[in-house]
Design an enzyme around this catalytic site. Structure first.
Site, PDB file in Angstrom:
ATOM      1  N   CYS A 298      -2.846  -6.109  -1.732  1.00  0.00           N
ATOM      2  CA  CYS A 298      -2.062  -6.721  -0.669  1.00  0.00           C
ATOM      3  C   CYS A 298      -1.112  -5.669  -0.105  1.00  0.00           C
ATOM      4  O   CYS A 298      -0.562  -4.863  -0.843  1.00  0.00           O
ATOM      5  CB  CYS A 298      -1.234  -7.919  -1.118  1.00  0.00           C
TER       6      CYS A 298
ATOM      7  N   TRP B 232      -5.337  -9.425  -0.430  1.00  0.00           N
ATOM      8  CA  TRP B 232      -6.460  -9.352  -1.355  1.00  0.00           C
ATOM      9  C   TRP B 232      -6.297 -10.563  -2.253  1.00  0.00           C
ATOM     10  O   TRP B 232      -5.376 -10.625  -3.069  1.00  0.00           O
ATOM     11  CB  TRP B 232      -6.402  -8.051  -2.150  1.00  0.00           C
TER      12      TRP B 232
ATOM     13  N   GLY C 116       1.325  -9.250  -5.670  1.00  0.00           N
ATOM     14  CA  GLY C 116       1.451  -9.389  -7.127  1.00  0.00           C
ATOM     15  C   GLY C 116       0.966 -10.762  -7.567  1.00  0.00           C
ATOM     16  O   GLY C 116       0.262 -11.451  -6.828  1.00  0.00           O
TER      17      GLY C 116
ATOM     18  N   LYS D 165     -19.847   5.002  -7.710  1.00  0.00           N
ATOM     19  CA  LYS D 165     -19.801   5.195  -6.258  1.00  0.00           C
ATOM     20  C   LYS D 165     -20.869   4.359  -5.577  1.00  0.00           C
ATOM     21  O   LYS D 165     -20.619   3.715  -4.572  1.00  0.00           O
ATOM     22  CB  LYS D 165     -20.020   6.671  -5.863  1.00  0.00           C
TER      23      LYS D 165
ATOM     24  N   LYS E 272      -7.823  -0.680  -2.546  1.00  0.00           N
ATOM     25  CA  LYS E 272      -7.584   0.702  -2.980  1.00  0.00           C
ATOM     26  C   LYS E 272      -6.642   0.764  -4.182  1.00  0.00           C
ATOM     27  O   LYS E 272      -6.890   1.486  -5.132  1.00  0.00           O
ATOM     28  CB  LYS E 272      -7.015   1.492  -1.799  1.00  0.00           C
TER      29      LYS E 272
HETATM   30  O1  M6R Z   1      -5.268   4.680  -8.107  1.00  0.00           O
HETATM   31  P1  M6R Z   1      -6.017   4.789  -9.409  1.00  0.00           P
HETATM   32  O2  M6R Z   1      -6.619   6.115  -9.611  1.00  0.00           O
HETATM   33  O3  M6R Z   1      -5.185   4.377 -10.574  1.00  0.00           O
HETATM   34  O4  M6R Z   1      -7.181   3.739  -9.264  1.00  0.00           O
HETATM   35  C1  M6R Z   1      -8.059   3.486 -10.322  1.00  0.00           C
HETATM   36  C2  M6R Z   1      -9.269   2.730  -9.859  1.00  0.00           C
HETATM   37  O5  M6R Z   1      -8.897   1.496  -9.310  1.00  0.00           O
HETATM   38  C3  M6R Z   1     -10.078   3.506  -8.816  1.00  0.00           C
HETATM   39  O6  M6R Z   1     -10.455   4.757  -9.278  1.00  0.00           O
HETATM   40  C4  M6R Z   1     -11.346   2.717  -8.426  1.00  0.00           C
HETATM   41  O7  M6R Z   1     -12.215   2.625  -9.499  1.00  0.00           O
HETATM   42  C5  M6R Z   1     -12.016   3.353  -7.213  1.00  0.00           C
HETATM   43  N1  M6R Z   1     -12.375   2.339  -6.260  1.00  0.00           N
HETATM   44  C6  M6R Z   1     -13.243   4.106  -7.560  1.00  0.00           C
HETATM   45  O8  M6R Z   1     -13.828   4.691  -6.451  1.00  0.00           O
END
Ligand code: M6R
Length: 613
Positions: free
Chosen positions: A2, A74, A101, A490, A608
């Protein structure tokens, strides 16, 4: 998850908030909304779908209000629709709320409020909190700020809330615990956002709100920050070092493609000023100041989620191989709840692109509370994890906006490689000669990555061959095993093809049963990493008629004779291989997703930054 954006100042709020929400859309994109106070009423717009749909709904209806707040969602509690979209208006019609949250005890609070005659329009936990504030405000005839402080003491969970009172169009009240909030300070105007990206075009002066703080943003009194007991706090104002063009697509069709192509630069940026091959040195400021702590530790625990967890796995191989320090890797979400054995003899290295992943943050806090030294490997400067660690190093990859992590992965692996080399050399496990060789090879990685990026047309062709397969298997050994996991992640996250990554030898313990002529098997078979053994595994796959796509080093003839397609990448030293072998896998998943008409930058159900559990 969000995105929150609010504004109070002298300009028209709606366009500023809409623009901000577009920048924050990577955090959630199933619905969006905005509320403003043009006079003494709340004017609300909410729409299922993207911010562009909200924008279209608001076209020709934007009030002239100079205070307002917006949200891109989200979904957690309640399906994505117009009703569950934020903002929510409370029962009395007086207050508006947005939230990032989860209020974990919302159900019992809702039951209590229902008994008090409160009604609810949505299924969200957010509306429950809003009504709790409304309840205290009316019961105690008090201000929004005081009512909010009372309500905050009654809830469990993670939150960033912004609230407005239609009877007070000169104030925004903001509260935070675990979910990030940045407040931009302009010239008689304020911007509240989930991160700095929507703020930078207005001001580079920001304050990061910390847990259990309330910000009162008032048109005449300015910004006042307090704790929940009403004590005024003095806060440091930070200067943002972020360029607007870093937040644009820059001519690429998607952010993900831009970020894949940015890797020669981002890997160089990660090494800049930290590595010198002529003089054979590596210096990481954060590591230098905590060297004794790490060299003397009993073991290192590397913690992350998703792609960052894959980087941690490579980190384990690097730290054990080069520095000979016992290293374990943990999923943050498991570590934080399983009562792990960790104490002041241990070092936790927490890895996160965003620096906001709630499980990683909580795991880092747990490790710290048990006495472990916590070192952060983070991309976003000033993020929550970066601020709470004892020491750390930024990967300097620049903003990563595509949901699928690419340049952050190579940045994390580069940084962990630098750490392992620096520690290995200090411990005397790496000879000067090997150290020099690894450093000079590391400096060549950006050019190797550029060479792989030239293989795009071939990779596009292979993508067209596998785009309709329902499943795919990725295999690798040694340093390339975590790369296989990353390649599979991926593919599944952006193209919705089911994919699994496996250590190549493990295939025989189950997954081989899945293999037939319809299964593409992507094998990383670069020199080193048990090449001969991988060749044997390829033979086993070939005997089951799978379509084999192999990542090999240039000049390889053995695998060429077995595979349906070989992607030839430059050869490098074994510990550095992941930085090169992952690139074709990123491109492959990108083109498969494009060919399947998937939303590459904003895949379904994902966000993200995962700031809820
Ligand atoms: O921001 P972060 O690196 O902590 O995020 C971890 C995962 O949420 C992140 O790597 C996620 O798996 C991606 N979408 C992978 O491409």
């Amino acid at each position: 998850m969000c995105g929150i954006m609010a504004y109070l100042g002298n300009q028209k709020a709606a366009p500023i908030i809409l623009e901000g929400l577009k920048r924050l859309e990577y955090r959630g994109y199933d619905s969006a909304g905005m509320v403003m106070i043009p006079d003494d009423s709340l004017v609300l717009f909410k729409k299922k779908g993207k911010v562009s749909q909200l924008e279209a709904a608001m076209k020709d209806h934007q009030p002239k209000a100079t205070i307002g707040m917006g949200h891109t969602r989200w979904a957690t509690h309640g399906v994505p629709d117009d009703i569950n979209a934020h903002p929510h208006i409370t029962h009395s019609g007086r207050l508006a709320i947005i939230h990032n949250g989860i209020v974990e005890n919302y159900s019992e609070l809702k039951t209590a409020l229902l008994k008090e005659g409160y009604t609810f329009k949505s299924e969200t936990d957010t509306e429950v909190f809003g009504n709790l504030v409304d309840y205290y405000m009316h019961r105690d005839e008090t201000s929004l700020e005081i009512a909010m402080s009372k309500a905050l003491k009654k809830i469990h969970g993670a939150y960033a809330f912004v609230m407005m009172d239609r009877q007070d169009p000169d104030r925004l009240i903001v509260a935070k615990r675990q979910s990030p909030i940045v407040i931009g300070i302009g010239d008689e105007e304020f911007f509240v956002a989930s991160d700095a990206t929507p703020i930078i075009q207005h001001t580079n002066k920001v304050i990061y709100l910390e847990d259990n703080e309330i910000a009162v943003i008032d048109r005449s009194q300015g910004l006042i920050i307090k704790n929940y007991d009403n004590r005024v706090l003095s806060k440091e104002v930070h200067q943002l070092d972020l360029k607007l063009e870093e937040l644009e697509k820059g001519g690429y069709e998607h952010f993900m493609l831009k970020e894949i192509y940015n890797q020669p630069q981002s890997i160089s940026d990660c090494m800049r000023g930290r590595v010198n091959s002529d003089e054979s040195w590596i210096v990481l400021g954060g590591l230098k100041s905590s060297l004794d702590k790490i060299l003397d530790c009993r073991r290192i625990v590397m913690i992350g989620c998703g792609t960052s967890w894959h980087s941690a796995l490579i980190g384990e191989y690097l730290f054990e191989d080069l520095a000979r320090i016992s290293t374990e890797v943990e999923y943050a979400s498991e570590f934080r709840y399983r009562n792990p054995v960790i104490d002041s003899n241990d070092v936790a290295i927490v890895i996160s692109q965003s620096g906001e992943t709630i499980d990683t943050l909580a795991a880092a806090e747990l490790a710290k509370s048990r006495g472990a030294f916590v070192y952060g490997v983070v991309n976003v400067v000033g993020s929550s994890i970066a601020r709470m660690t004892d020491s750390g190093s930024y990967i300097h990859a620049g903003p990563e906006i595509g949901v699928a992590s690419t340049k952050a992965f190579t940045g994390q692996v580069t940084l962990l490689t630098l750490m392992a080399l620096m520690l290995g050399r200090k411990k005397g496990n790496i000879s000067q000669k090997t150290y020099k060789k690894l450093i000079s090879e590391l400096e060549k990685i950006p050019s190797y990555v550029s060479e792989v990026l030239e293989l795009t047309e071939q990779i596009k062709y292979i993508a067209s061959e596998i785009k309709d397969c329902p499943n795919a298997l990725y295999l690798g050994r040694g340093y390339n095993f975590p790369v296989a996991l990353e390649g599979a992640l991926k593919l599944k996250e952006i193209s919705y093809i089911h994919a699994e990554g496996y250590p190549a030898a493990e295939m025989k313990h189950g997954p081989i049963a899945l293999i037939d002529e319809n299964m593409p098997v992507i094998v990383i078979a670069t020199n080193g990493s048990d090449y001969d053994k991988v060749v044997n595994n390829i033979q086993e796959v070939k005997s089951r008629k799978a379509k084999i796509i192999a990542i090999v080093n240039r000049g390889d003839h053995v695998v060429k004779g077995l595979a349906d397609h070989v992607i030839e990448v430059p050869e490098t030293l074994d510990p550095l291989t992941p930085l090169v072998s992952v690139i074709p896998l990123q491109l492959l998943s990108y083109y498969v997703a494009v060919m399947r008409n998937c939303n590459v930058d904003q895949p379904r159900n994902l966000a993200k930054s995962v700031t809820v559990e």
